[in-house]
Design a protein around this motif. Structure first.
Motif, short mmCIF file in Angstrom:
data_model
loop_
_atom_site.label_atom_id
_atom_site.label_comp_id
_atom_site.label_asym_id
_atom_site.label_seq_id
_atom_site.Cartn_x
_atom_site.Cartn_y
_atom_site.Cartn_z
N PHE A 217 19.42 41.83 -15.28
CA PHE A 217 19.90 42.99 -14.53
C PHE A 217 20.47 42.56 -13.18
CE2 PHE A 217 19.45 46.94 -12.12
CZ PHE A 217 19.98 47.85 -13.03
N LYS A 218 19.74 41.65 -12.55
CA LYS A 218 20.15 41.18 -11.21
C LYS A 218 21.49 40.45 -11.26
CE LYS A 218 18.53 38.11 -7.51
NZ LYS A 218 17.41 37.24 -7.09
N TYR A 219 21.68 39.59 -12.28
CA TYR A 219 22.88 38.74 -12.31
C TYR A 219 24.02 39.28 -13.14
CZ TYR A 219 19.93 35.25 -10.05
OH TYR A 219 19.12 34.59 -9.16
N LYS A 220 23.71 40.12 -14.13
CA LYS A 220 24.78 40.54 -15.05
C LYS A 220 25.14 42.02 -14.95
CE LYS A 220 25.90 36.70 -16.66
NZ LYS A 220 27.21 36.22 -16.25
N VAL A 221 24.31 42.80 -14.25
CA VAL A 221 24.62 44.23 -14.11
C VAL A 221 24.96 44.56 -12.67
CG1 VAL A 221 23.82 46.60 -14.46
CG2 VAL A 221 23.15 44.80 -16.09
N MET A 222 24.04 44.25 -11.76
CA MET A 222 24.20 44.67 -10.36
C MET A 222 25.50 44.19 -9.70
SD MET A 222 21.99 46.83 -9.99
CE MET A 222 22.41 47.26 -8.30
N PRO A 223 25.98 42.98 -9.97
CA PRO A 223 27.23 42.55 -9.31
C PRO A 223 28.42 43.46 -9.64
CG PRO A 223 26.10 40.65 -10.24
CD PRO A 223 25.38 41.87 -10.73
N HIS A 224 28.35 44.22 -10.74
CA HIS A 224 29.49 45.05 -11.14
C HIS A 224 29.35 46.49 -10.64
CE1 HIS A 224 30.78 41.73 -13.55
NE2 HIS A 224 29.66 41.74 -14.24
N VAL A 225 28.20 46.80 -10.04
CA VAL A 225 27.99 48.19 -9.60
C VAL A 225 28.68 48.38 -8.26
CG1 VAL A 225 26.27 49.92 -8.95
CG2 VAL A 225 25.81 48.35 -10.85
N GLU A 226 29.62 49.32 -8.23
CA GLU A 226 30.36 49.58 -6.98
C GLU A 226 30.44 51.08 -6.77
OE1 GLU A 226 34.63 48.68 -7.55
OE2 GLU A 226 34.16 48.21 -9.64
N LYS A 227 30.47 51.49 -5.52
CA LYS A 227 30.59 52.92 -5.19
C LYS A 227 31.94 53.43 -5.69
CE LYS A 227 26.90 53.92 -2.62
NZ LYS A 227 26.04 55.05 -2.93
N GLY A 228 31.95 54.60 -6.28
CA GLY A 228 33.23 55.21 -6.64
C GLY A 228 33.70 54.89 -8.06
N VAL A 229 33.14 53.83 -8.67
CA VAL A 229 33.47 53.55 -10.07
C VAL A 229 32.16 53.53 -10.86
CG1 VAL A 229 34.50 51.92 -11.71
CG2 VAL A 229 35.45 52.12 -9.40
N PRO A 230 31.94 54.53 -11.72
CA PRO A 230 30.66 54.55 -12.45
C PRO A 230 30.50 53.33 -13.36
CG PRO A 230 31.98 56.53 -12.92
CD PRO A 230 32.83 55.62 -12.11
N THR A 231 29.33 52.71 -13.30
CA THR A 231 29.01 51.61 -14.21
C THR A 231 28.01 52.12 -15.24
OG1 THR A 231 29.40 49.89 -12.58
CG2 THR A 231 27.93 49.32 -14.39
N PHE A 232 28.33 51.91 -16.52
CA PHE A 232 27.41 52.28 -17.60
C PHE A 232 26.80 50.98 -18.15
CE2 PHE A 232 29.93 56.02 -17.21
CZ PHE A 232 29.18 57.08 -17.72
N PHE A 233 25.48 50.89 -18.06
CA PHE A 233 24.77 49.75 -18.65
C PHE A 233 24.08 50.27 -19.92
CE2 PHE A 233 20.68 47.10 -18.60
CZ PHE A 233 21.25 46.08 -19.35
N ILE A 234 24.61 49.84 -21.07
CA ILE A 234 24.10 50.35 -22.35
C ILE A 234 23.31 49.26 -23.04
CG2 ILE A 234 24.76 51.24 -24.62
CD1 ILE A 234 27.11 52.57 -23.18
N LEU A 235 22.04 49.55 -23.25
CA LEU A 235 21.19 48.57 -23.92
C LEU A 235 20.94 49.08 -25.35
CD1 LEU A 235 18.40 46.53 -22.49
CD2 LEU A 235 17.91 47.77 -24.58
N ILE A 236 21.59 48.43 -26.30
CA ILE A 236 21.38 48.79 -27.71
C ILE A 236 20.25 47.92 -28.23
CG2 ILE A 236 22.40 48.95 -30.01
CD1 ILE A 236 25.15 49.17 -28.68
N ASP A 237 19.15 48.56 -28.53
CA ASP A 237 17.94 47.84 -28.89
C ASP A 237 18.18 46.96 -30.13
OD1 ASP A 237 14.68 48.33 -28.65
OD2 ASP A 237 15.38 47.74 -30.62
N ASN A 238 17.71 45.71 -30.05
CA ASN A 238 17.62 44.90 -31.27
C ASN A 238 18.98 44.52 -31.85
OD1 ASN A 238 16.31 43.73 -33.45
ND2 ASN A 238 14.95 45.47 -33.74
N LEU A 239 19.96 44.26 -31.01
CA LEU A 239 21.32 43.99 -31.49
C LEU A 239 21.59 42.49 -31.46
CD1 LEU A 239 24.02 45.66 -32.21
CD2 LEU A 239 24.74 44.97 -29.93
N ARG A 240 21.72 41.90 -32.62
CA ARG A 240 22.01 40.46 -32.67
C ARG A 240 23.47 40.20 -32.29
NH1 ARG A 240 19.57 38.28 -38.23
NH2 ARG A 240 21.73 38.47 -38.86
N TYR A 241 23.76 38.95 -32.00
CA TYR A 241 25.13 38.59 -31.62
C TYR A 241 26.11 38.84 -32.77
CZ TYR A 241 29.07 35.91 -29.85
OH TYR A 241 30.33 35.53 -29.44
#
Length: 518
Positions: A217-241
């Protein structure tokens, strides 16, 4: 090779005799009819590779015949031959699933090219895939045996998944078998790699570790969170590559994919550990210290993932990002999905929207419980196929389509993957021992050392100590852990089901994808 069977339907067939001869000289078996009715009667009784059909015929038109052919057999490729290049005719024809269309007068080579494209395409793709994999096989073999680091392991796994998906197009069981054994060998080596390195990675002073659940969350989500542009972090449980790769094209219709990366799930690769680690930004041992009331060990009563939002808010506070307006939504049942679709526009007012989508987890658990799903998801290919058809028709897809035209950031990730288990291992434990098939903890566990990764002191793996003298064990490769009582029943019941909690490439190396609206 048997001759490809062609049916050609045209009311002016006499003028096309030279074309028929030309195709027969090229090795095709051509049967001709002057009207749609006769052709349909023939198709009901005979197996045919391709139908060539004139659009304008007396009695029944080409498009009407086409509709009836599809009723007889949806899979027969039909090439429409027409004098008429009007746009709405083409739309009708393409909408009715023609394989190709040609404009009259047709040149014999044009027809030949169209047939080659349709009939030989599958064979040519399969041959090309097999040859390319043969060339890559050595490189993968070399990579596996050159002591790969955690980045190289992610790369090896991505390549194996790439070939697995390519091999679906090929009908060479021999090559699929070779790939399966290469994947099994990779998992054997990966288990040794994790056994050597995992404790170092979760050590608080570690400076050489991959991104894992607790710092995702700290390295892959938070750097993209900016005021004015909504960021959606979607965690799909149990999803393999590989499941991500199956649904990727559907995302790509509405979003531009900027980064397609993987990270490592912590152990156990189970929802309660990995997902709580993502939202709290901590290892389970620290969650238990800081949230003694909220953290529940396996054998304790009550839901294990009820406090994700609490953990998320505390992590935002710790990262000094309380200024951002954040929402948390969890979709567990169908009606949660309906609510998401109805309310997704309101989420555009937030800086960060976290959406946890539980479907894939329900599928893989149901896969064990329900005979129907055992039939539907009996192997990797069908498991991927179910994932794709689920996502296409899911509330999540509908909700995302509703906001795809807005300026948003989208990050899709998962908590862990799953592996299809085949090899049973006996474990003996007391009454307190947990029931999970890919990991167990308890006192006085009795097991074969070579079958598992064991931590006699759970703290070494960043895990709480549920009881005095509790140790944790993790199944390797495609193993699953069974008790000796009623052993054969459980072995047969769980063999070939998808499970998680242990050490495998499929469970531990999982996707995190960054996208923006187009």
């Amino acid at each position: 090779m048997s001759l490809a069977k062609i049916v050609w339907v045209d009311d002016e067939m006499e003028s096309l005799q030279s074309q028929k001869l030309f195709l027969e000289n090229k090795g095709y078996d051509v049967t001709v009819f002057s009207n749609g009715f006769d052709a349909l009667d023939y198709l009901k009784e005979n197996v045919v590779d391709v139908v060539l059909m004139d659009e304008t015929m007396p009695g029944i038109t080409g498009l009407e015949t086409l509709a009836k052919i599809k009723e007889i057999n949806q899979q027969i490729p039909v090439v429409l031959i027409t004098k008429n290049e009007t746009e709405n005719l083409m739309d009708d024809a393409i909408g009715s699933q023609i394989a190709d269309y040609l404009i009259k007068p047709v040149n014999p080579n044009q027809v030949l090219l169209s047939l080659k494209k349709i009939i030989d395409n599958k064979r040519l793709v399969a041959e090309k895939t097999t040859t390319s994999y043969q060339q890559q096989f050595r490189n993968l073999f070399t990579a596996l045996n050159s002591n790969p680091d955690y980045n190289e392991w992610m790369d090896i796994y991505k390549k194996l998944v790439y070939w697995e998906l390519e091999m679906e197009k090929s009908d060479s069981p021999e090559m699929q078998e070779i790939l399966a054994s290469q994947k099994a060998e990779a998992n054997t080596e990966f288990f040794k790699f994790i056994s050597r390195n995992y404790a170092k990675w979760v050590h608080p002073k570690s400076d050489e570790a991959p991104i894992m659940s607790h710092n995702l969350f700290k390295y892959k989500v938070m750097p993209h969170v900016e005021k004015g542009v909504p960021t959606f972090f979607i965690l799909i449980d149990n999803l393999r590559y590989d499941q991500w790769k199956t649904i990727q094209p559907i995302f790509a219709e509405s979003f531009r994919i900027l980064e397609e990366e993987t990270f490592y799930s912590i152990l156990p690769t189970a929802t309660q550990y990995a997902r709580n680690a993502i939202f709290s930004g901590m290892l389970p041992i620290d969650i238990e210290k800081q949230f003694p009331l909220e953290w529940k060990n396996d054998e304790e009563e009550g839901g294990k993932n009820l406090f994700e939002e609490t953990f998320l808010r505390s992590q935002l506070k710790r990262l000094k990002r309380e200024d951002i307006k954040a929402s948390y939504t969890k979709v567990v049942h169908h009606h949660d999905g309906v609510n998401l679709v109805n309310n997704v526009h309101n989420l555009l007012n937030n800086d960060l929207n976290v959406i946890v989508y539980n479907f894939v987890d329900m599928l893989s658990h149901a896969r064990t419980e329900m005979e129907v799903l055992k039939e539907l998801a009996g192997d990797e290919v069908s498991y991927r196929s179910i994932t794709k058809s689920w996502f296409e028709h899911s509330a999540l897809h509908q909700a995302l389509k509703k906001i795809a035209d807005k300026k948003i950031n989208l990050i899709v990730a998962t908590d862990h993957g799953t592996v299809r288990v085949k090899t049973p291992h006996k474990v003996v434990g007391d009454k307190q021992t947990t029931a999970n098939l890919r990991y167990k903890h308890g006192r006085n566990l009795n097991y074969e050392g070579r079958d598992v990764l064991a931590f006699r002191d759970p703290r070494e793996a960043g895990l709480p100590v549920p009881n005095v003298n509790s140790s944790f064990i993790f199944a390797k490769e495609d193993g699953f852990l069974c008790y000796p009582n009623n052993y054969n029943h459980y072995v047969n019941y769980y063999r070939n089901t998808f499970q998680h909690g242990g050490v495998s490439l499929e469970e531990m190396i999982v996707p995190v994808i960054k996208m923006v609206s187009k």
